[in-house]
Design a protein around this motif. Sequence first.
Motif, PDB file in Angstrom:
ATOM      1  N   LEU A 176     -10.281  42.519 -15.395  1.00  0.00           N
ATOM      2  CA  LEU A 176      -9.799  41.394 -16.366  1.00  0.00           C
ATOM      3  C   LEU A 176      -8.277  41.758 -16.969  1.00  0.00           C
ATOM      4  O   LEU A 176      -7.520  40.736 -17.183  1.00  0.00           O
ATOM      5  N   LYS A 177      -8.352  43.005 -17.244  1.00  0.00           N
ATOM      6  CA  LYS A 177      -6.999  43.353 -17.899  1.00  0.00           C
ATOM      7  C   LYS A 177      -5.760  43.112 -17.402  1.00  0.00           C
ATOM      8  O   LYS A 177      -4.592  42.875 -17.922  1.00  0.00           O
ATOM      9  N   HIS A 178      -5.895  42.899 -16.217  1.00  0.00           N
ATOM     10  CA  HIS A 178      -4.447  42.546 -15.318  1.00  0.00           C
ATOM     11  C   HIS A 178      -4.202  41.144 -14.896  1.00  0.00           C
ATOM     12  O   HIS A 178      -3.313  40.918 -14.411  1.00  0.00           O
ATOM     13  N   TYR A 179      -4.955  40.398 -15.920  1.00  0.00           N
ATOM     14  CA  TYR A 179      -4.852  38.894 -15.631  1.00  0.00           C
ATOM     15  C   TYR A 179      -4.083  38.335 -16.982  1.00  0.00           C
ATOM     16  O   TYR A 179      -4.527  38.686 -18.032  1.00  0.00           O
ATOM     17  N   PHE A 180      -3.058  37.283 -16.910  1.00  0.00           N
ATOM     18  CA  PHE A 180      -2.911  36.475 -18.050  1.00  0.00           C
ATOM     19  C   PHE A 180      -3.936  35.377 -17.987  1.00  0.00           C
ATOM     20  O   PHE A 180      -4.423  35.135 -17.074  1.00  0.00           O
ATOM     21  N   ILE A 181      -4.752  35.168 -19.197  1.00  0.00           N
ATOM     22  CA  ILE A 181      -6.016  34.413 -19.419  1.00  0.00           C
ATOM     23  C   ILE A 181      -5.415  33.141 -20.170  1.00  0.00           C
ATOM     24  O   ILE A 181      -5.177  33.326 -21.303  1.00  0.00           O
ATOM     25  N   SER A 182      -5.572  31.999 -19.546  1.00  0.00           N
ATOM     26  CA  SER A 182      -5.477  30.723 -20.456  1.00  0.00           C
ATOM     27  C   SER A 182      -6.288  30.789 -21.851  1.00  0.00           C
ATOM     28  O   SER A 182      -7.464  30.631 -21.581  1.00  0.00           O
ATOM     29  N   GLY A 234      -8.144  23.972 -17.684  1.00  0.00           N
ATOM     30  CA  GLY A 234      -7.899  25.221 -17.230  1.00  0.00           C
ATOM     31  C   GLY A 234      -8.089  26.432 -18.029  1.00  0.00           C
ATOM     32  O   GLY A 234      -8.271  27.686 -17.641  1.00  0.00           O
ATOM     33  N   CYS A 235      -8.400  26.006 -19.372  1.00  0.00           N
ATOM     34  CA  CYS A 235      -8.440  26.883 -20.302  1.00  0.00           C
ATOM     35  C   CYS A 235      -9.834  28.005 -20.065  1.00  0.00           C
ATOM     36  O   CYS A 235     -10.708  27.382 -19.936  1.00  0.00           O
ATOM     37  N   ARG A 236      -9.677  29.256 -20.255  1.00  0.00           N
ATOM     38  CA  ARG A 236     -10.795  30.179 -20.127  1.00  0.00           C
ATOM     39  C   ARG A 236     -11.216  31.003 -21.072  1.00  0.00           C
ATOM     40  O   ARG A 236     -12.109  31.637 -21.226  1.00  0.00           O
ATOM     41  N   CYS A 237     -10.290  30.793 -22.363  1.00  0.00           N
ATOM     42  CA  CYS A 237     -10.875  31.522 -23.531  1.00  0.00           C
ATOM     43  C   CYS A 237     -10.780  30.566 -24.802  1.00  0.00           C
ATOM     44  O   CYS A 237      -9.869  29.872 -25.046  1.00  0.00           O
ATOM     45  N   LEU A 238     -11.991  30.148 -25.283  1.00  0.00           N
ATOM     46  CA  LEU A 238     -12.059  29.206 -26.281  1.00  0.00           C
ATOM     47  C   LEU A 238     -12.633  29.882 -27.701  1.00  0.00           C
ATOM     48  O   LEU A 238     -13.483  30.871 -27.581  1.00  0.00           O
ATOM     49  N   GLU A 239     -12.110  29.349 -28.896  1.00  0.00           N
ATOM     50  CA  GLU A 239     -12.373  29.990 -30.036  1.00  0.00           C
ATOM     51  C   GLU A 239     -13.441  29.047 -30.630  1.00  0.00           C
ATOM     52  O   GLU A 239     -13.266  27.845 -30.525  1.00  0.00           O
ATOM     53  N   ILE A 240     -14.312  29.766 -31.384  1.00  0.00           N
ATOM     54  CA  ILE A 240     -15.446  29.127 -31.822  1.00  0.00           C
ATOM     55  C   ILE A 240     -15.447  29.905 -33.488  1.00  0.00           C
ATOM     56  O   ILE A 240     -15.942  30.922 -33.467  1.00  0.00           O
ATOM     57  N   ASP A 241     -15.163  28.954 -34.492  1.00  0.00           N
ATOM     58  CA  ASP A 241     -15.471  29.585 -35.844  1.00  0.00           C
ATOM     59  C   ASP A 241     -16.657  29.018 -36.312  1.00  0.00           C
ATOM     60  O   ASP A 241     -16.907  27.899 -36.739  1.00  0.00           O
ATOM     61  N   CYS A 242     -17.414  30.031 -36.733  1.00  0.00           N
ATOM     62  CA  CYS A 242     -18.917  29.720 -36.988  1.00  0.00           C
ATOM     63  C   CYS A 242     -19.123  29.996 -38.753  1.00  0.00           C
ATOM     64  O   CYS A 242     -18.936  30.762 -38.998  1.00  0.00           O
ATOM     65  N   TRP A 243     -19.915  28.836 -39.100  1.00  0.00           N
ATOM     66  CA  TRP A 243     -20.180  29.150 -40.570  1.00  0.00           C
ATOM     67  C   TRP A 243     -21.596  28.598 -40.903  1.00  0.00           C
ATOM     68  O   TRP A 243     -22.052  27.706 -39.970  1.00  0.00           O
ATOM     69  N   ASP A 244     -22.248  28.836 -41.828  1.00  0.00           N
ATOM     70  CA  ASP A 244     -23.449  28.535 -42.431  1.00  0.00           C
ATOM     71  C   ASP A 244     -23.356  26.950 -42.338  1.00  0.00           C
ATOM     72  O   ASP A 244     -22.581  26.362 -43.298  1.00  0.00           O
ATOM     73  N   GLY A 245     -24.452  26.385 -41.800  1.00  0.00           N
ATOM     74  CA  GLY A 245     -24.460  25.042 -41.951  1.00  0.00           C
ATOM     75  C   GLY A 245     -25.503  24.685 -43.293  1.00  0.00           C
ATOM     76  O   GLY A 245     -26.458  25.563 -43.408  1.00  0.00           O
ATOM     77  N   SER A 246     -25.671  23.504 -43.716  1.00  0.00           N
ATOM     78  CA  SER A 246     -26.452  23.327 -44.734  1.00  0.00           C
ATOM     79  C   SER A 246     -27.875  23.056 -44.573  1.00  0.00           C
ATOM     80  O   SER A 246     -28.847  23.097 -45.368  1.00  0.00           O
ATOM     81  N   SER A 247     -28.239  22.894 -43.408  1.00  0.00           N
ATOM     82  CA  SER A 247     -29.697  22.428 -42.686  1.00  0.00           C
ATOM     83  C   SER A 247     -30.309  23.736 -42.093  1.00  0.00           C
ATOM     84  O   SER A 247     -31.152  23.321 -41.142  1.00  0.00           O
ATOM     85  N   ASN A 279      -1.790  29.268  -8.895  1.00  0.00           N
ATOM     86  CA  ASN A 279      -3.273  29.796  -8.609  1.00  0.00           C
ATOM     87  C   ASN A 279      -4.363  28.856  -8.775  1.00  0.00           C
ATOM     88  O   ASN A 279      -5.353  29.334  -9.429  1.00  0.00           O
ATOM     89  N   ASN A 280      -4.317  27.728  -8.236  1.00  0.00           N
ATOM     90  CA  ASN A 280      -5.083  26.629  -8.399  1.00  0.00           C
ATOM     91  C   ASN A 280      -5.573  26.258  -9.631  1.00  0.00           C
ATOM     92  O   ASN A 280      -6.649  25.892 -10.127  1.00  0.00           O
ATOM     93  N   ARG A 281      -4.753  26.550 -10.757  1.00  0.00           N
ATOM     94  CA  ARG A 281      -4.966  26.114 -12.108  1.00  0.00           C
ATOM     95  C   ARG A 281      -6.206  26.684 -12.768  1.00  0.00           C
ATOM     96  O   ARG A 281      -7.142  26.104 -13.512  1.00  0.00           O
ATOM     97  N   CYS A 282      -6.701  27.846 -12.173  1.00  0.00           N
ATOM     98  CA  CYS A 282      -7.901  28.633 -12.334  1.00  0.00           C
ATOM     99  C   CYS A 282      -8.040  29.208 -13.967  1.00  0.00           C
ATOM    100  O   CYS A 282      -9.187  29.792 -14.176  1.00  0.00           O
ATOM    101  N   GLY A 283      -6.856  29.392 -14.342  1.00  0.00           N
ATOM    102  CA  GLY A 283      -6.835  29.759 -15.815  1.00  0.00           C
ATOM    103  C   GLY A 283      -6.815  31.367 -15.848  1.00  0.00           C
ATOM    104  O   GLY A 283      -6.581  31.974 -16.950  1.00  0.00           O
ATOM    105  N   TYR A 284      -6.400  31.779 -14.717  1.00  0.00           N
ATOM    106  CA  TYR A 284      -6.192  33.198 -14.456  1.00  0.00           C
ATOM    107  C   TYR A 284      -5.069  33.645 -13.566  1.00  0.00           C
ATOM    108  O   TYR A 284      -4.911  32.799 -12.559  1.00  0.00           O
TER     109      TYR A 284
END
Length: 588
Positions: A129-135, A163-176, A426-431
């Motif tokens: 994996l380290k040898h790829y640019f990752i969208s 084609g994005c392959r790395c998504l960010e998720i900012d997680c916080w406590d919800g009220s319920s 590269n087929n828009r595969c994100g790598y």
Amino acid sequence: TTLHCETILKVNIHLNQNPTGFLGSEEFVHFYKMLTQRKEVVELFQEYSSDGQTLSHCDLEEFLREEQLEGDRSQEHALELIQRYEPSDTAKANHTMSIDGFLMYLTSADGSIFNSEDQRLYQDMTQPLKHYFISSSHNTYLLEDQLKGRSSVEGYIQALKRGCRCLEIDCWDGSSGEPVVYHGHTFTSKILFKDVINTVAKYAFKTSEYPVILSIENRCSVEQQKVMAQLLKDILGDMLLRTTIDGKVPSVLPSPEELKGKILVKGKKIGGLESLDADNPVSGEVSDEDDSSELRRDSLTTESLPSDSKVSRCVHSILTKELSDLVIYCKNEHFNNFEHARIHGKPYDISSFSESKARKIIKEAAADFAQHNARQITRVYPSGLRTDSSNFCPQDMWNVGCQMVALNFQTAGLEMDLNDGLFSQNNRCGYVLKPEILRNSEQQFNPDKPQDRKDYCPLILTIQVISGQQLPKVNNKVGSIVDPFVRVEIYGLPADQATQETSYIENNGLNPCWNETLEFAVHTPELALIRFVVEDYDMATKNDFIGQYTVPFSCIQSGYRHIHLLSKDGTSLRPSSLFVNINITEAS
């Protein structure tokens, strides 16, 4: 689109003379050809036509060999192109091509500046994996700015479709009792964590079958971390990577091919893969990437923040074993220095840098940074000061081999044009496999001195900008006509950054002809991107954007080629295009 006044006048005269007030089928075809006639293409056609009327397969073969530089493949390819693009069955049977077939070929994927062979999955996908640019995406949940903008699962859908392959998720406590996702310490709206994961499960592999990485910014309590872990397991099921692929501690990261169809969690981990039997959670900072803290520190006062965000800048929390155990190959690890990382770094360690920190390191130690990125994965994210969700130029980070250059996908512009351009291959595969100079950790590559590499071979890129076709109006006022010009921009190593442009053509968006030649020296072509921009010239105000197209230098086809323009948000503007002649030679 602007039209020839002369042609419009002819059509009006004919309609006035025709008692029906309509054009017949033959008349329609005649006037269509008048509108779409391409003088420059006719001249090129006649230059290679033996009889001035058609191209025999030998004529077409000569054109492919001499102009398109297809060499040994030209004879076979000539017959294929006649069968594929010639509209006349009679011409097909005679192995000849008419001017209509020739124009259809030139405006097709075969006649595009982008080599169609490079648009398929053509790269080796079996390297670590380290040898790829990752969208990679930053603040993926946001559709607008990161102060008051709207959060939505639509952000994840659109990123995955691109084609994005790395998504960010900012997680916080919800009220319920359910974790929520939003940009902490701001007024952005909130969405449920479970809705994000359900969306990822549905769309993760619709565009690409290669692994998706969830970069989790964990700000949740112990109770809600357990909920997060259970939701990840329940919703993602077998897609979620929960152990190493062979049950062993890796000496090197697995490849995209080995991780097909898998979703990986990136985050903090208790210990390492060597201590998978850890029983107790540990106390410590949950993430290195507290860009919400950066935003608060640098651009806001606590009085201007929501009441629930007036907390200490130093965020410490307990990490639960349930969530820690889901982090396998993507462990967040604080970066101390290159020597420490070389001695103590694990293959699965990922260090994150803000754009300002990354830029500082590039300025001071670009060669060391490139060597580090040949060993381990680096993620770079936008500064917290970018409250408008603007982006930084990713090329600077790619030049030193940073794999995950996270951008705000919701913000159109130059930076996303470059990102789309790099990952259009590269087929828009994100790598995208990094160039060999950035994969060899034993051989030092200095982006500031490309001439020092052993296989240094600069190239000369010559672009004849011939004409444009059916360029869209940018002003809806009646009678408004564009004055187009073309700018060609080279992005790559510092030595390769360059810009040149044509003159502008007054009042012609239908078929402007420039016939101007631009020339560039490219020292490291495997890292260069070429961006074609068309703008409407305005003497008094800022020029208006018409369209653009960005292509990796390595994917360019020589010869007479069309460039099919894209809008500001990356969607097609067909039939708007540029017609160019490309020539690539070795520098003397």
